[in-house]
Scaffold this motif. Structure first.
Motif, PDB file in Angstrom:
ATOM      1  N   VAL A  67       0.835  -1.192   0.000  1.00 39.18           N
ATOM      2  CA  VAL A  67       0.000   0.000   0.000  1.00 39.18           C
ATOM      3  C   VAL A  67       0.875   1.249   0.000  1.00 39.18           C
ATOM      4  CG1 VAL A  67      -1.920  -1.117   1.192  1.00 39.18           C
ATOM      5  CG2 VAL A  67      -0.114  -0.020   2.529  1.00 39.18           C
ATOM      6  N   VAL A  68       0.237   2.400  -0.277  1.00 46.64           N
ATOM      7  CA  VAL A  68       0.930   3.689  -0.300  1.00 46.64           C
ATOM      8  C   VAL A  68       0.840   4.330   1.084  1.00 46.64           C
ATOM      9  CG1 VAL A  68       0.973   6.001  -1.318  1.00 46.64           C
ATOM     10  CG2 VAL A  68       0.465   4.015  -2.747  1.00 46.64           C
ATOM     11  N   THR A  69       1.965   4.864   1.561  1.00 40.44           N
ATOM     12  CA  THR A  69       2.010   5.534   2.853  1.00 40.44           C
ATOM     13  C   THR A  69       2.468   6.984   2.676  1.00 40.44           C
ATOM     14  OG1 THR A  69       4.305   4.854   3.254  1.00 40.44           O
ATOM     15  CG2 THR A  69       2.559   3.377   4.038  1.00 40.44           C
ATOM     16  N   ASP A  73       4.962  15.525   6.101  1.00 43.10           N
ATOM     17  CA  ASP A  73       3.777  16.370   6.241  1.00 43.10           C
ATOM     18  C   ASP A  73       3.355  16.955   4.894  1.00 43.10           C
ATOM     19  OD1 ASP A  73       3.220  16.315   9.098  1.00 43.10           O
ATOM     20  OD2 ASP A  73       5.127  17.342   9.345  1.00 43.10           O
ATOM     21  N   VAL A  74       2.052  16.906   4.638  1.00 37.12           N
ATOM     22  CA  VAL A  74       1.480  17.492   3.426  1.00 37.12           C
ATOM     23  C   VAL A  74       0.286  18.339   3.851  1.00 37.12           C
ATOM     24  CG1 VAL A  74       0.437  17.058   1.174  1.00 37.12           C
ATOM     25  CG2 VAL A  74       2.209  15.516   2.040  1.00 37.12           C
ATOM     26  N   GLN A  75       0.302  19.616   3.494  1.00 35.11           N
ATOM     27  CA  GLN A  75      -0.781  20.510   3.858  1.00 35.11           C
ATOM     28  C   GLN A  75      -1.958  20.377   2.905  1.00 35.11           C
ATOM     29  OE1 GLN A  75      -0.646  22.260   6.733  1.00 35.11           O
ATOM     30  NE2 GLN A  75       1.316  21.226   7.012  1.00 35.11           N
ATOM     31  N   VAL A  76      -3.121  20.823   3.369  1.00 33.92           N
ATOM     32  CA  VAL A  76      -4.329  20.786   2.544  1.00 33.92           C
ATOM     33  C   VAL A  76      -4.114  21.611   1.285  1.00 33.92           C
ATOM     34  CG1 VAL A  76      -6.769  21.373   2.440  1.00 33.92           C
ATOM     35  CG2 VAL A  76      -5.803  20.492   4.556  1.00 33.92           C
ATOM     36  N   GLY A  77      -4.453  21.036   0.143  1.00 31.29           N
ATOM     37  CA  GLY A  77      -4.321  21.725  -1.126  1.00 31.29           C
ATOM     38  C   GLY A  77      -2.965  21.574  -1.788  1.00 31.29           C
ATOM     39  N   GLN A  78      -1.994  21.007  -1.071  1.00 30.14           N
ATOM     40  CA  GLN A  78      -0.647  20.844  -1.627  1.00 30.14           C
ATOM     41  C   GLN A  78      -0.625  19.705  -2.642  1.00 30.14           C
ATOM     42  OE1 GLN A  78       2.449  20.653   1.340  1.00 30.14           O
ATOM     43  NE2 GLN A  78       3.791  19.456   0.019  1.00 30.14           N
ATOM     44  N   VAL A  79       0.139  19.909  -3.716  1.00 31.44           N
ATOM     45  CA  VAL A  79       0.258  18.883  -4.753  1.00 31.44           C
ATOM     46  C   VAL A  79       1.194  17.780  -4.264  1.00 31.44           C
ATOM     47  CG1 VAL A  79       0.992  18.397  -7.115  1.00 31.44           C
ATOM     48  CG2 VAL A  79      -0.175  20.545  -6.594  1.00 31.44           C
ATOM     49  N   LEU A  80       0.753  16.538  -4.379  1.00 34.55           N
ATOM     50  CA  LEU A  80       1.555  15.399  -3.927  1.00 34.55           C
ATOM     51  C   LEU A  80       2.661  15.083  -4.924  1.00 34.55           C
ATOM     52  CD1 LEU A  80      -1.289  13.042  -2.682  1.00 34.55           C
ATOM     53  CD2 LEU A  80       0.379  14.207  -1.260  1.00 34.55           C
ATOM     54  N   THR A  81       3.849  14.768  -4.402  1.00 37.53           N
ATOM     55  CA  THR A  81       4.970  14.326  -5.217  1.00 37.53           C
ATOM     56  C   THR A  81       5.403  12.941  -4.746  1.00 37.53           C
ATOM     57  OG1 THR A  81       6.679  15.252  -3.765  1.00 37.53           O
ATOM     58  CG2 THR A  81       5.723  16.730  -5.417  1.00 37.53           C
ATOM     59  N   GLU A  82       6.284  12.308  -5.508  1.00 37.53           N
ATOM     60  CA  GLU A  82       6.771  10.982  -5.124  1.00 37.53           C
ATOM     61  C   GLU A  82       7.548  11.041  -3.811  1.00 37.53           C
ATOM     62  OE1 GLU A  82       8.980   9.137  -8.196  1.00 37.53           O
ATOM     63  OE2 GLU A  82       7.299   8.997  -9.596  1.00 37.53           O
ATOM     64  N   ASP A  83       8.173  12.190  -3.516  1.00 35.21           N
ATOM     65  CA  ASP A  83       8.936  12.325  -2.275  1.00 35.21           C
ATOM     66  C   ASP A  83       8.028  12.361  -1.051  1.00 35.21           C
ATOM     67  OD1 ASP A  83      11.301  12.416  -3.714  1.00 35.21           O
ATOM     68  OD2 ASP A  83      11.290  14.604  -3.868  1.00 35.21           O
ATOM     69  N   ASP A  84       6.751  12.663  -1.236  1.00 32.48           N
ATOM     70  CA  ASP A  84       5.809  12.712  -0.120  1.00 32.48           C
ATOM     71  C   ASP A  84       5.280  11.336   0.249  1.00 32.48           C
ATOM     72  OD1 ASP A  84       5.938  15.536  -0.078  1.00 32.48           O
ATOM     73  OD2 ASP A  84       4.428  15.655  -1.670  1.00 32.48           O
ATOM     74  N   LEU A  85       5.484  10.371  -0.644  1.00 33.26           N
ATOM     75  CA  LEU A  85       4.837   9.072  -0.489  1.00 33.26           C
ATOM     76  C   LEU A  85       5.849   7.936  -0.434  1.00 33.26           C
ATOM     77  CD1 LEU A  85       2.029   9.664  -3.143  1.00 33.26           C
ATOM     78  CD2 LEU A  85       1.889  10.063  -0.684  1.00 33.26           C
ATOM     79  N   GLY A  86       5.430   6.840   0.161  1.00 40.49           N
ATOM     80  CA  GLY A  86       6.256   5.639   0.228  1.00 40.49           C
ATOM     81  C   GLY A  86       5.383   4.407   0.067  1.00 40.49           C
ATOM     82  N   LYS A  87       5.973   3.257   0.304  1.00 40.22           N
ATOM     83  CA  LYS A  87       5.247   1.999   0.189  1.00 40.22           C
ATOM     84  C   LYS A  87       5.501   1.150   1.427  1.00 40.22           C
ATOM     85  CE  LYS A  87       5.584   1.795  -4.891  1.00 40.22           C
ATOM     86  NZ  LYS A  87       6.055   0.994  -6.044  1.00 40.22           N
ATOM     87  N   ALA A 101      -0.116   0.075  -3.759  1.00 35.77           N
ATOM     88  CA  ALA A 101       1.188   0.538  -4.235  1.00 35.77           C
ATOM     89  C   ALA A 101       1.237   0.632  -5.748  1.00 35.77           C
ATOM     90  CB  ALA A 101       2.285  -0.394  -3.718  1.00 35.77           C
ATOM     91  N   GLY A 102       0.520  -0.249  -6.432  1.00 33.53           N
ATOM     92  CA  GLY A 102       0.499  -0.219  -7.889  1.00 33.53           C
ATOM     93  C   GLY A 102      -0.194   1.010  -8.464  1.00 33.53           C
ATOM     94  N   ASP A 103      -0.961   1.724  -7.604  1.00 37.63           N
ATOM     95  CA  ASP A 103      -1.680   2.917  -8.052  1.00 37.63           C
ATOM     96  C   ASP A 103      -0.991   4.200  -7.604  1.00 37.63           C
ATOM     97  OD1 ASP A 103      -3.651   1.304  -9.187  1.00 37.63           O
ATOM     98  OD2 ASP A 103      -4.785   1.208  -7.315  1.00 37.63           O
ATOM     99  N   LEU A 104       0.246   4.099  -7.159  1.00 32.18           N
ATOM    100  CA  LEU A 104       0.943   5.285  -6.655  1.00 32.18           C
ATOM    101  C   LEU A 104       1.020   6.390  -7.701  1.00 32.18           C
ATOM    102  CD1 LEU A 104       4.025   5.418  -4.382  1.00 32.18           C
ATOM    103  CD2 LEU A 104       4.033   6.758  -6.469  1.00 32.18           C
ATOM    104  N   ASP A 105       1.313   6.029  -8.942  1.00 31.11           N
ATOM    105  CA  ASP A 105       1.435   7.046  -9.992  1.00 31.11           C
ATOM    106  C   ASP A 105       0.130   7.796 -10.213  1.00 31.11           C
ATOM    107  OD1 ASP A 105       4.055   6.356 -10.358  1.00 31.11           O
ATOM    108  OD2 ASP A 105       3.679   5.008 -12.045  1.00 31.11           O
ATOM    109  N   SER A 106      -1.003   7.184  -9.890  1.00 29.97           N
ATOM    110  CA  SER A 106      -2.291   7.830 -10.128  1.00 29.97           C
ATOM    111  C   SER A 106      -2.597   8.919  -9.112  1.00 29.97           C
ATOM    112  CB  SER A 106      -3.413   6.788 -10.110  1.00 29.97           C
ATOM    113  OG  SER A 106      -3.568   6.240  -8.809  1.00 29.97           O
TER     114      SER A 106
END
Length: 234
Positions: A67-69, A73-87, A101-106
């Motif tokens: 799964v994606v984790t 910290d990500v604030q409301v309205g902030q655009v998500l990047t790969e650095d903000d997320l993990g598996k 995890a397979g849907d991370l790019d989406s």
């Protein structure tokens, strides 16, 4: 015969007669122990239980889900990047809704609909492709006292109305006491927690660019109230 000669005759090569072995020595007899059926049964049961435990462990490992984790910290309205997320690989309950995890790019490139904290799982409802503050809108921060905060939790995207309530004993020029109050339509972008000591909650509300200055003036004068709009937003 002398006593010295007798000692020599009584031995062979200097070894006393009593130290000689008269024949092969039989090994000691070991009596057969009686087997206890209860002990055997208990041993077999323990072995079976251990095997069952290993089987359960293997099944749990085999049913883990990627799964994606959230890793920062990500604030409301902030655009998500790969650095903000993990598996992460976990044994996921079917009732828990998490982005695979397979849907991370989406989800990369979408905006956070709520504030995201490190170590949490990312749910599909926590991201949106829409900007929370759209073109032609303004963001108005509104401080609400404890008695002004709705019992219903304020969440991003929730539609509200900003109501102008004149100060006690005052009325707007040209308005009668029975005239409906002025209202401005808005949408919740973010709601803070209650401030320690005061209990004040700050709500960021998106309004049209034309209504933003008016709403800000109401806030400054202390004549603004926030009410929840109908579920359909109309």
């Amino acid at each position: 015969m002398s006593k010295t000669q007798e000692r020599v005759d009584a031995s062979s090569n200097g070894v006393p007669q009593q130290g000689r072995l008269s024949g092969p020595v039989a090994p000691p007899r070991v009596s057969a122990r009686r087997r206890r059926p209860g002990v055997i049964a208990l041993s077999l049961a323990l072995i079976a239980a251990g095997g069952a435990g290993v089987a359960v462990l293997l099944l749990q490992v085999g049913h883990r889900t990627e799964v994606v984790t959230v890793v920062r910290d990500v604030q409301v309205g902030q655009v998500l990047t790969e650095d903000d997320l993990g598996k992460a690989s976990i044994a996921l309950d079917p009732a828990v809704k998490a982005v695979r995890a397979g849907d991370l790019d989406s989800v990369v490139g979408k905006r956070a609909a709520v504030e995201l904290k490190p170590g949490s799982l990312l749910a599909p409802s926590q991201v949106t492709k829409d900007s929370l503050v759209k073109a032609g809108e303004q963001l108005v921060p509104i401080g609400l006292k404890p008695e002004q905060v709705p019992a219903t939790a304020l969440v991003p995207g929730q539609k509200v109305e900003l109501v102008h309530v004149p100060a006690q004993g005052q009325e707007e020029a040209g308005k009668t006491s029975d005239a409906p109050p002025r209202t401005i339509k808005g949408r919740v972008v973010k709601a803070s927690g209650a401030a320690p000591g005061t209990g004040v909650v700050v709500v960021d509300v998106a309004t049209s660019a034309a209504d933003g200055p008016t709403a800000a003036a109401w806030v400054a004068a202390g004549t603004l109230r926030l009410v929840l709009a109908a579920p359909d937003g109309e």
